[in-house]
Enzyme design. Structure first.
Site, PDB file in Angstrom:
ATOM      1  N   ARG A 286      64.194  18.187  59.783  1.00 27.00           N
ATOM      2  CA  ARG A 286      64.128  17.618  61.139  1.00 27.00           C
ATOM      3  C   ARG A 286      65.096  16.459  61.343  1.00 27.00           C
ATOM      4  NH1 ARG A 286      58.732  18.740  60.180  1.00 27.00           N
ATOM      5  NH2 ARG A 286      58.168  20.670  61.201  1.00 27.00           N
TER       6      ARG A 286
ATOM      7  N   LYS B 125      78.274  15.186  69.102  1.00 28.90           N
ATOM      8  CA  LYS B 125      78.080  16.599  69.443  1.00 28.90           C
ATOM      9  C   LYS B 125      78.279  17.439  68.186  1.00 28.90           C
ATOM     10  CE  LYS B 125      79.473  16.767  74.308  1.00 28.90           C
ATOM     11  NZ  LYS B 125      80.413  17.411  75.251  1.00 28.90           N
TER      12      LYS B 125
ATOM     13  N   GLU C  39      95.060  15.393  72.166  1.00 21.68           N
ATOM     14  CA  GLU C  39      93.847  14.666  72.563  1.00 21.68           C
ATOM     15  C   GLU C  39      94.142  13.163  72.688  1.00 21.68           C
ATOM     16  OE1 GLU C  39      91.106  16.289  73.405  1.00 21.68           O
ATOM     17  OE2 GLU C  39      91.074  18.177  72.273  1.00 21.68           O
TER      18      GLU C  39
ATOM     19  N   LYS D   6      86.887   6.743  73.270  1.00 18.42           N
ATOM     20  CA  LYS D   6      85.796   7.721  73.167  1.00 18.42           C
ATOM     21  C   LYS D   6      84.468   6.997  72.953  1.00 18.42           C
ATOM     22  CE  LYS D   6      84.046  12.056  71.755  1.00 18.42           C
ATOM     23  NZ  LYS D   6      84.226  13.366  71.177  1.00 18.42           N
TER      24      LYS D   6
ATOM     25  N   GLU E 294      76.207  13.217  78.294  1.00 21.88           N
ATOM     26  CA  GLU E 294      77.079  13.869  79.273  1.00 21.88           C
ATOM     27  C   GLU E 294      76.356  14.241  80.559  1.00 21.88           C
ATOM     28  OE1 GLU E 294      80.077  16.393  77.597  1.00 21.88           O
ATOM     29  OE2 GLU E 294      80.474  17.335  79.529  1.00 21.88           O
TER      30      GLU E 294
ATOM     31  N   ARG F 176      80.994  11.031  80.777  1.00 25.11           N
ATOM     32  CA  ARG F 176      81.507  11.633  79.555  1.00 25.11           C
ATOM     33  C   ARG F 176      82.362  12.860  79.869  1.00 25.11           C
ATOM     34  NH1 ARG F 176      78.525  12.366  73.640  1.00 25.11           N
ATOM     35  NH2 ARG F 176      80.249  13.489  72.680  1.00 25.11           N
TER      36      ARG F 176
ATOM     37  N   ASN G 162      86.823  15.780  79.296  1.00 20.21           N
ATOM     38  CA  ASN G 162      87.215  17.186  79.449  1.00 20.21           C
ATOM     39  C   ASN G 162      88.519  17.362  80.215  1.00 20.21           C
ATOM     40  OD1 ASN G 162      84.970  18.158  78.081  1.00 20.21           O
ATOM     41  ND2 ASN G 162      83.704  18.052  79.923  1.00 20.21           N
TER      42      ASN G 162
ATOM     43  N   HIS H  35      90.538  20.478  79.840  1.00 18.93           N
ATOM     44  CA  HIS H  35      89.732  21.415  79.055  1.00 18.93           C
ATOM     45  C   HIS H  35      89.214  22.617  79.842  1.00 18.93           C
ATOM     46  CE1 HIS H  35      90.067  18.409  75.980  1.00 18.93           C
ATOM     47  NE2 HIS H  35      89.333  19.101  75.137  1.00 18.93           N
TER      48      HIS H  35
ATOM     49  N   HIS I 281      90.252  25.700  78.002  1.00 24.24           N
ATOM     50  CA  HIS I 281      89.268  26.617  77.411  1.00 24.24           C
ATOM     51  C   HIS I 281      89.494  28.041  77.884  1.00 24.24           C
ATOM     52  CE1 HIS I 281      86.128  23.266  76.468  1.00 24.24           C
ATOM     53  NE2 HIS I 281      86.929  23.497  75.435  1.00 24.24           N
TER      54      HIS I 281
ATOM     55  N   HIS J  45      93.582  24.740  69.955  1.00 23.31           N
ATOM     56  CA  HIS J  45      92.828  24.020  70.988  1.00 23.31           C
ATOM     57  C   HIS J  45      93.690  22.934  71.649  1.00 23.31           C
ATOM     58  CE1 HIS J  45      89.552  22.029  73.048  1.00 23.31           C
ATOM     59  NE2 HIS J  45      89.894  20.900  72.460  1.00 23.31           N
TER      60      HIS J  45
HETATM   61  N1  LIG Z   1      81.973  17.813  68.369  1.00 23.33           N
HETATM   62  C1  LIG Z   1      82.907  17.470  69.226  1.00 23.33           C
HETATM   63  O1  LIG Z   1      82.768  16.520  69.998  1.00 23.33           O
HETATM   64  C2  LIG Z   1      84.182  18.245  69.232  1.00 23.33           C
HETATM   65  C3  LIG Z   1      85.290  17.764  69.944  1.00 23.33           C
HETATM   66  C4  LIG Z   1      86.480  18.474  69.866  1.00 23.33           C
HETATM   67  C5  LIG Z   1      86.552  19.634  69.118  1.00 23.33           C
HETATM   68  N2  LIG Z   1      85.455  20.091  68.449  1.00 23.33           N
HETATM   69  C6  LIG Z   1      85.511  21.290  67.614  1.00 23.33           C
HETATM   70  O2  LIG Z   1      86.410  21.022  66.544  1.00 23.33           O
HETATM   71  C7  LIG Z   1      86.998  22.240  66.112  1.00 23.33           C
HETATM   72  C8  LIG Z   1      88.483  22.041  65.982  1.00 23.33           C
HETATM   73  O3  LIG Z   1      88.726  21.005  65.051  1.00 23.33           O
HETATM   74  P1  LIG Z   1      90.067  20.938  64.197  1.00 23.33           P
HETATM   75  O4  LIG Z   1      91.226  21.022  65.107  1.00 23.33           O
HETATM   76  O5  LIG Z   1      89.939  19.792  63.294  1.00 23.33           O
HETATM   77  O6  LIG Z   1      90.045  22.343  63.457  1.00 23.33           O
HETATM   78  P2  LIG Z   1      89.670  22.791  61.960  1.00 23.33           P
HETATM   79  O7  LIG Z   1      88.492  22.105  61.457  1.00 23.33           O
HETATM   80  O8  LIG Z   1      89.666  24.271  62.019  1.00 23.33           O
HETATM   81  O9  LIG Z   1      90.950  22.304  61.124  1.00 23.33           O
HETATM   82  C9  LIG Z   1      92.226  22.830  61.425  1.00 23.33           C
HETATM   83  C10 LIG Z   1      92.885  23.433  60.194  1.00 23.33           C
HETATM   84  O10 LIG Z   1      93.300  22.389  59.316  1.00 23.33           O
HETATM   85  C11 LIG Z   1      92.795  22.620  57.989  1.00 23.33           C
HETATM   86  N3  LIG Z   1      92.642  21.275  57.415  1.00 23.33           N
HETATM   87  C12 LIG Z   1      91.698  20.356  57.692  1.00 23.33           C
HETATM   88  N4  LIG Z   1      91.999  19.190  57.102  1.00 23.33           N
HETATM   89  C13 LIG Z   1      93.154  19.379  56.422  1.00 23.33           C
HETATM   90  C14 LIG Z   1      93.968  18.535  55.625  1.00 23.33           C
HETATM   91  N5  LIG Z   1      93.685  17.230  55.470  1.00 23.33           N
HETATM   92  N6  LIG Z   1      95.078  19.067  55.065  1.00 23.33           N
HETATM   93  C15 LIG Z   1      95.393  20.367  55.291  1.00 23.33           C
HETATM   94  N7  LIG Z   1      94.680  21.206  56.045  1.00 23.33           N
HETATM   95  C16 LIG Z   1      93.572  20.712  56.603  1.00 23.33           C
HETATM   96  C17 LIG Z   1      91.568  23.442  58.201  1.00 23.33           C
HETATM   97  O11 LIG Z   1      91.280  24.213  57.057  1.00 23.33           O
HETATM   98  C18 LIG Z   1      91.966  24.331  59.376  1.00 23.33           C
HETATM   99  O12 LIG Z   1      92.724  25.419  58.933  1.00 23.33           O
HETATM  100  C19 LIG Z   1      86.612  23.296  67.120  1.00 23.33           C
HETATM  101  O13 LIG Z   1      85.592  24.097  66.590  1.00 23.33           O
HETATM  102  C20 LIG Z   1      86.080  22.494  68.296  1.00 23.33           C
HETATM  103  O14 LIG Z   1      85.089  23.187  69.023  1.00 23.33           O
HETATM  104  C21 LIG Z   1      84.287  19.407  68.486  1.00 23.33           C
HETATM  105 ZN   LIG Z   2      89.388  18.934  73.031  1.00 27.06          ZN
END
Ligand SMILES: NC(=O)c1ccc[n+]([C@@H]2O[C@H](COP(=O)([O-])OP(=O)(O)OC[C@H]3O[C@@H](n4cnc5c(N)ncnc54)[C@H](O)[C@@H]3O)[C@@H](O)[C@H]2O)c1
Ligand SMILES: [Zn+2]
Length: 373
Positions: free
Chosen positions: A116, A138, A180, A222, A232, A236, A240, A243, A247, A261
């Site tokens: 939990r 999130k 971003e 942020k 949100e 917040r 977006n 986005h 998206h 992304h």
């Molecule tokens: N929770 C939130 O508020 C929020 C906000 C924005 C995005 N997201 C989510 O985040 C995700 C995208 O995140 P991301 O862009 O970090 O993608 P990701 O986690 O897929 O990482 C991108 C790539 O980089 C690689 N990688 C990570 N760290 C590395 C390093 N230090 N050296 C070499 N390779 C490395 C990973 O294996 C992957 O192939 C999506 O799923 C999105 O929905 C969440």
């Molecule tokens: Zn984003």
């Protein structure tokens, strides 16, 4: 991030993974830790695990997760939860998410539901995760019906943004995260946008001072917005910017890696700026400046127009284009659409975004028609 009893610090700098044991002891005294890590950051996981073990803080072997969006699934959530329970995770222990946004969202959601709710430490290793996904609470996974549809708000207890971890990040991933950062300037800080126009090459070269500044300003913005509107219900949504269009482009491309992304967000911000100008909300210098900066950084800033220098358009990047109908279809699936009225984040100027709740679907359709021909 100021959230009363759920407030937490974000530490930004080089070498934080090596120094993690002392920060964890200081901020989460009494806890032991289970690490969930991306397979791509094995060396960082080794450094972190060895350091924690030396201080008697480690619960057991690192739980590695395959890289990529497909790991944000029920199947992977189940295997992570099961691995963490096998390690003997207790309520007073904590989960460490070591990786990009995928790992942060997945391990964060596991932390939210295991026993939990156990504490969570985010150690983001992509630029996107450092400036965006690791902050704000999130967490979640994807459903067949769409992205991020299953999840929970679960704030971390500590965020360690170790800038040295970005050295191994592929340049295209770094650039995607930078979109971003531009977003924060565009939505709320004109002086920061000016600074980015002058200093982006130093950020891309990962010069410590410039990179620290860019990550810090982004996290502060942020954090401020999240502190005002944790769940949100209002402001917040400003985060977006770019986005809704973005998206739709990502969904149309099937989250295939053809468009990252951040690349979709860069194009989406340009479309938001151009639409804002078309609606008479801002001067034409707004899309012009935003487009010039994003194109300098190598982003596609339109669907079809041939840009200057190294600026590509989306068609040349992926060899195909969506139709207006397809884009609208994906926008309508987005949570931000209701009764033919769409919510968009629009711009009055660089640094001044606002939430526009009653944008007419027909106007979006005719705008996109123009963009796609
Ligand atoms: N929770 C939130 O508020 C929020 C906000 C924005 C995005 N997201 C989510 O985040 C995700 C995208 O995140 P991301 O862009 O970090 O993608 P990701 O986690 O897929 O990482 C991108 C790539 O980089 C690689 N990688 C990570 N760290 C590395 C390093 N230090 N050296 C070499 N390779 C490395 C990973 O294996 C992957 O192939 C999506 O799923 C999105 O929905 C969440
Ligand atoms: Zn984003």
């Amino acid at each position: 991030v100021s959230l009363g009893v759920r407030s937490y610090p974000i530490l930004i700098g080089k070498g934080l993974i090596e120094a993690a044991p002392q920060h964890l002891l200081q901020h989460l005294g009494g806890a032991r830790f289970a690490i969930v890590a991306d397979e791509a950051v094995g060396a960082l996981a080794e450094t972190l695990g060895t350091g924690l073990a030396k201080h008697g803080l480690l619960l057991g072997p690192t739980c590695f997760v395959p890289s990529g969006e497909s790991s944000k699934s029920f199947a992977r959530l189940q295997s992570v939860c099961s691995a963490l329970l096998d390690l003997g995770l207790e309520r007073n222990h904590a989960v460490i998410a070591l990786g990009g946004g995928v790992i942060g969202d997945l391990a964060g959601f596991a932390a939210a539901i295991l026993k939990r709710g156990v504490r969570l430490v985010q150690i983001p290793t992509t630029l996107l995760a450092q400036v965006d996904s690791s902050v704000g609470g999130k967490t979640g996974i994807n459903a067949g019906q769409g992205k991020n549809l299953i999840g929970a708000f679960h704030q971390p207890s500590l965020v360690l943004a170790d800038l040295s971890s970005l050295k191994t990040l592929p340049p295209r991933e770094f650039r995607a995260g930078y979109a971003e950062i531009v977003k924060y300037g565009a939505l709320g800080d004109a002086a920061f946008f000016d600074w980015l126009e002058k200093n982006w090459e130093r950020v891309f070269a990962q010069e410590e001072e410039a990179l620290t500044h860019a990550v810090e300003v982004s996290c502060r913005m942020k954090a401020d917005i999240v502190a005002r509107d944790e769940f949100e219900t209002g402001d917040r949504a400003l985060l977006n910017l770019g986005h809704t269009f973005g998206h739709a482009v990502e969904a149309w491309a099937g989250y295939s890696g053809k468009v990252l992304h951040g690349e979709a967000v860069a194009l989406g911000m340009m479309l938001a700026a151009q639409f804002s100008h078309r609606q008479g909300l801002c001067d034409k210098s707004v899309p012009e400046r935003l487009g010039a900066h994003l194109a300098n950084c190598g982003f596609a800033t339109s669907f079809t127009a041939s840009g200057e220098g190294n600026a590509a358009n989306l068609r040349s990047q992926i060899g195909a284009l969506p139709t207006v109908r397809e884009l609208l279809h994906f926008m309508e699936q987005d949570k931000k659409v209701r009764d033919g009225q769409m919510t968009f984040i629009l711009l009055r100027s660089i640094g001044q975004a606002f939430v526009a709740r009653n944008v007419d679907r027909g106007q979006i359709a005719s705008f996109l028609e123009g963009q796609l021909t």
